[in-house]
Scaffold this motif. Structure first.
Motif, PDB file in Angstrom:
ATOM      1  N   THR A 393      -5.904  -2.779   7.713  1.00  0.00           N
ATOM      2  CA  THR A 393      -4.789  -2.591   6.796  1.00  0.00           C
ATOM      3  C   THR A 393      -4.554  -1.118   6.490  1.00  0.00           C
ATOM      4  O   THR A 393      -5.420  -0.271   6.695  1.00  0.00           O
ATOM      5  CB  THR A 393      -5.033  -3.326   5.471  1.00  0.00           C
ATOM      6  OG1 THR A 393      -5.991  -2.594   4.686  1.00  0.00           O
ATOM      7  CG2 THR A 393      -5.562  -4.729   5.703  1.00  0.00           C
ATOM      8  N   THR A 394      -3.376  -0.822   5.945  1.00  0.00           N
ATOM      9  CA  THR A 394      -3.078   0.549   5.530  1.00  0.00           C
ATOM     10  C   THR A 394      -3.798   0.925   4.240  1.00  0.00           C
ATOM     11  O   THR A 394      -3.787   2.096   3.842  1.00  0.00           O
ATOM     12  CB  THR A 394      -1.563   0.738   5.331  1.00  0.00           C
ATOM     13  OG1 THR A 394      -1.095  -0.241   4.395  1.00  0.00           O
ATOM     14  CG2 THR A 394      -0.832   0.585   6.645  1.00  0.00           C
ATOM     15  N   ASP A 508      -5.384   4.428  14.069  1.00  0.00           N
ATOM     16  CA  ASP A 508      -4.359   5.240  13.409  1.00  0.00           C
ATOM     17  C   ASP A 508      -3.904   6.417  14.270  1.00  0.00           C
ATOM     18  O   ASP A 508      -3.214   7.317  13.784  1.00  0.00           O
ATOM     19  CB  ASP A 508      -4.871   5.750  12.059  1.00  0.00           C
ATOM     20  CG  ASP A 508      -6.080   6.679  12.196  1.00  0.00           C
ATOM     21  OD1 ASP A 508      -6.493   6.983  13.338  1.00  0.00           O
ATOM     22  OD2 ASP A 508      -6.607   7.109  11.155  1.00  0.00           O
ATOM     23  N   ASP A 859      -1.412  -7.204   3.448  1.00  0.00           N
ATOM     24  CA  ASP A 859      -1.320  -6.976   4.890  1.00  0.00           C
ATOM     25  C   ASP A 859      -0.781  -8.186   5.637  1.00  0.00           C
ATOM     26  O   ASP A 859       0.045  -8.051   6.550  1.00  0.00           O
ATOM     27  CB  ASP A 859      -2.698  -6.584   5.444  1.00  0.00           C
ATOM     28  CG  ASP A 859      -2.626  -6.154   6.895  1.00  0.00           C
ATOM     29  OD1 ASP A 859      -2.058  -5.080   7.170  1.00  0.00           O
ATOM     30  OD2 ASP A 859      -3.136  -6.894   7.758  1.00  0.00           O
TER      31      ASP A 859
END
Length: 869
Positions: A393-394, A508, A859
């Protein structure tokens, strides 16, 4: 009984024999006692500046507490306290932490002299004029805070991690100011009690009972604990050690089936840990208590471990997974006696250390303590989906996080420290090899016994036992979030393979690399297999193949389940899952497939669902069935459109029922039945479930208990099944245990067929008093926000998010995340995603750690935007 003590424990007992309150040694590196230039600012919580100042100035701490617990929980708890400490610098004020209203403080005496109460910003400030260099004694009369006393009608218990001791009584609430606690409880005459220290004596009158406990071992404030109330007490001696157990279970079958394994697992765990650490059990007693709807699985209080009762007490219908989970929980809390209690983190930024070693040891213990347990399989299923669920998730957080103030320490907890950290630790053990790693841990425990340590302290010890660069390794694995994504190319020539080229890239897109070892399984057309170990210590690694070797029919990456990241999926894998003989390899394949589906790298959700429909009847390993049914139902509810779900339901229901009937293993049958119960949408399926519930007649070969029939009643209620007589009131009459009956009464409004009743229930959660039973609240929210109720429940999302900061301030450490997960976990609409984004946009300065928790929980909602087509 002869008890064994370490040197530190013998010293503590010796001091007690002299009539002293046990004293802690000074726990941070001291600097010469020089007056501070200015007093530490008085701010809410426990700032790092305050903690460092106190650890420099304070030592030899002890507390004496007397709590007068009235018979009614609405009545306040009067209390008296004596705090003793040694002070090296009396030129500046000393702050005691107390997160309550000013009127809770009644009187203050410092070193024998009445002192004006100076209370501000959650601190009782002791003036320099009343203090002295050397020993100090502070006496306080006060009303105890209720926030962390978990008061019920006929029992209560403390839960003070990470900084909740200060919500009950004035205290120096930081982990590196260890102290001894001497507790006296005055309470109802029919109540039982358990605390950190042994019971010294008990006196009774017609209206009250007073229990006086001996001073505890030297412990951190978050480990101070007691439980009192109407309990049944059971005492047994195993391995020469007496253990006392308090519980409230009323089901005679659960009690009969559970007591022996509960005590035996504890004894086995203690024996294993004493052998592994080469340190005898370091404290004076070892008791535990089972609590209804306890907020966590367990809590490692020295001499008084708390457990969630439903995890300990199992019935005849318990699956192998439930039995392994019980063993793992007990082993986890027992391991904490060494990892966390004997040696404690210096500051809560290293809270993950105690959790990772407790999980790491629990996995090892369960491997030898539970018959027919597959350690490697359990490791994959327990840790990887949970860790990936955050790390993809971010809002992903690193294992080791910064912490400026203990009031934010609860936000550090989560699946990264509980599940990614054990994966990291197993990689570290593999990098060093088992024996040097074990020797390093033994040195660490010996060196810092009864004290505090940091992760760099341990890394320094381990670094001396390996040629690997642990500092660089530590940076990416521990100090940064995220995971790598792997890819590969199989080079062939004339039908033979020449080499396999494997690459890794951070998810990322940064330039980070995760050094690690993992295996690749090559399966050849003739059925032969070859498993190769990959030392992925650079961006690209080449695996040469023997000359003339035929190209493999397919490959499986991370076949032993020890690597970490998004591993590639061979195009031929899904057609050949049944050829993987090792259940660990199959589990790794299922995890790989699911993660690739979520990242859009391989199959679509519906395509993967079709693979699982074909695979599930063939899978015979119980833990893999648990994994598969969990993934299948997640796809069904979260990643299919409602119309597609309705169209699929008749066939899927039939397949799951047939798979249940054909599987010979009772535990596997039960897992498949639970999956059938989860997906049931057709009238035929719901009618079948109703008849099973109505007649309390389980399917052939499946053992259903009272708890299972309660869950079935709730599943029917959320579907608004049109029974002639309301289902939930009838189920309420069947429940015998008073604690479980109260839970059902709480849940019923959340499952009402009437929208206004559900609206009123949700509105009631805005009041803190209605959120006291956090486990009940999260269960109710899950039903309130069930996909079948989404059309009427999505309107609750804005207020749910608006309450988050208050929930963090008033709830226990896991409550914010569980509140968010229960609230957001099942939505797939663009409007739900927009609500979350609008909330974040409207709060640009939102608490960063809460923002991360929100992004983690959201998410699935965000992915549904891309995957639900």
């Amino acid at each position: 009984m002869k008890l064994q003590y370490s040197t530190g424990a013998r010293r503590s007992v010796f001091l007690l024999a002299l009539g002293l309150v046990a004293c802690s040694k000074k726990l941070m590196v001291s600097t010469p006692a020089t007056p501070a230039a200015a007093p530490v600012a008085v701010v809410p919580g426990v700032s790092q500046e305050l903690a460092q100042d106190r650890s420099r100035r304070l030592s030899r701490l002890g507390y004496e507490l007397h709590l007068f617990v009235p018979s009614r929980k609405e009545q306040p708890i009067a209390a008296t306290e004596t705090v003793r400490f040694h002070l090296t610098d009396a030129s500046q004020p000393v702050q005691l932490d107390f997160k309550e209203q000013p009127d809770h403080l009644k009187s203050l005496t410092v070193n024998g002299k009445p002192t004006t109460i100076d209370f501000r910003q959650e601190h009782l400030v002791l003036p320099p004029a009343s203090l002295q260099t050397g020993p100090n004694e502070v006496k306080i009369e006060f009303t105890a805070g209720n926030q962390s006393l978990n008061r019920n009608e006929d029992f209560l218990y403390t839960l003070l991690v990470p900084d909740r001791a200060r919500t009950v009584f004035p205290v120096f609430d930081q982990p590196n100011l260890k102290a001894s606690f001497q507790l006296t409880l005055t309470m109802s005459p029919e109540w039982q009690g358990l605390a950190n220290g042994p019971l010294l004596d008990s006196t009774s009158t017609a209206t009250s009972k007073t229990l006086r406990f001996a001073p505890s071992d030297t412990i951190s404030t978050y480990l101070f604990s007691f439980a009192a109330g109407r309990f049944t007490r059971v005492a047994r001696t195993l391995g020469g050690r007496e253990m006392q157990f308090l519980h409230r279970e009323t089901d005679p079958d659960k009690v009969r089936l559970s007591l022996d394994p509960i005590f035996q697992i504890h004894a086995d765990a203690l024996k294993f840990l004493e052998q592994y650490t080469a340190i005898p059990y370091p404290f004076r007693k070892f008791d535990f208590v089972a609590l209804p709807d306890f907020q966590y699985g367990g809590m490692e209080h020295v001499g008084a471990i708390d457990y969630k009762a439903s995890t300990l007490f199992l019935d005849e219908g318990a699956t192998q997974d439930q039995k392994i989970s019980r063993s793992n929980l007990i082993a986890h809390e027992t391991a904490h006696m060494w990892f966390g209690d004997l040696v404690t983190m210096q500051w809560f930024n290293d809270v993950w250390m105690k959790e990772v070693f407790a999980n790491f040891m629990a996995d090892k213990i369960t491997q030898v303590a539970v018959a027919n347990s597959n350690y490697d399989l359990k490791f994959v299923i327990d840790h990887y989906p949970a860790a990936y669920g955050v790390d993809r998730t971010t809002g992903a957080n690193p294992i080791r996080q910064d912490l400026d103030n203990l009031k934010d320490a609860g936000s550090l907890y989560g699946n990264i420290i509980y599940h990614k950290a054990p994966i990291m630790m197993r990689q570290l053990e593999r990098l060093m090899s088992e024996e040097p790693f074990r020797q390093g841990l033994q040195e660490y425990l010996r060196k810092y016994s009864f004290g505090n340590a940091t992760w760099p302290d341990l890394i320094q010890i381990l670094d001396e036992r390996t040629p690997a660069d642990l500092q660089a390794w530590n940076q990416v694995w521990v100090n940064q979030p995220g995971r790598p994504v792997f890819d590969y190319q199989l080079q062939t020539k004339d039908g033979t393979s020449t080499e396999v080229v494997i690459t890794q890239q951070a998810e990322d897109k940064s330039d980070r690399l995760w050094p690690q070892l993992f295996e690749v399984l090559l399966v050849y057309p003739d059925g032969r297999t070859k498993e190769m170990t990959v030392n992925m210590n650079q961006r690209q690694v080449v695996l040469p193949q023997p000359a003339g070797q035929a190209a493999p029919a397919f490959m499986l990456f991370n076949s032993t389940g020890l690597g970490y990241g998004v591993f590639p999926v061979d195009k031929q894998l899904t057609a050949n899952l049944g050829k993987l003989q090792n259940p660990v390899a199959r589990a790794a394949a299922y995890v790989n497939l699911y993660e690739n589906m979520l990242t859009g790298r391989a199959l679509s959700p519906r395509q993967l669902l079709e693979v699982y429909r074909r695979t599930l009847p063939q899978e015979k390993e119980e833990l893999n069935i648990k994994l598969l049914t969990g993934q299948l139902t997640d796809i069904y509810w979260k990643l299919l459109k409602p119309a597609e779900r309705l169209g699929l339901a008749p066939a899927l229901e039939k397949e799951l029922w047939q798979a249940m009937q054909q599987n010979p293993a009772a535990n596997s049958k039960k897992l498949l039945f639970k999956a059938y119960q989860s997906v049931a949408l057709t009238k035929d399926a719901q009618t079948r479930l109703y008849q099973l519930w109505d007649q309390q007649q389980a399917p052939a070969g499946v053992k259903l208990t009272e708890d299972d029939y309660t869950a079935l009643a709730l599943a029917l209620a959320v579907r608004d099944y049109p029974a002639a007589t309301p289902i939930l009131p009838r189920q309420l009459t069947r429940i015998q245990n008073p604690d479980r009956k109260k839970r059902m009464e709480f849940l019923m409004p959340a499952l009402s067929p009437d929208v206004q009743t559900r609206d009123a229930f949700f509105a009631s959660l805005s009041e803190e008093k209605n959120r006291e039973k956090e486990a009940w609240v999260t269960s109710a929210l899950a039903y309130l926000h069930h996909p079948l109720r989404a059309a009427t429940s999505e309107k609750y999302l804005p207020q749910s998010l608006a309450l988050l900061e208050e929930i963090q301030q008033t709830g226990d450490i896991f409550f914010p995340a569980s509140w968010l997960q229960a609230t957001l976990g099942s939505y797939q609409t663009p409007t739900a995603a927009r609500t979350i984004r609008d909330f974040l946009a409207a709060h640009p300065n939102y608490n960063p750690k809460l923002r991360a928790k929100l992004l983690q929980a959201a998410d699935d909602v965000f992915r549904a935007e891309k995957l639900v087509l």
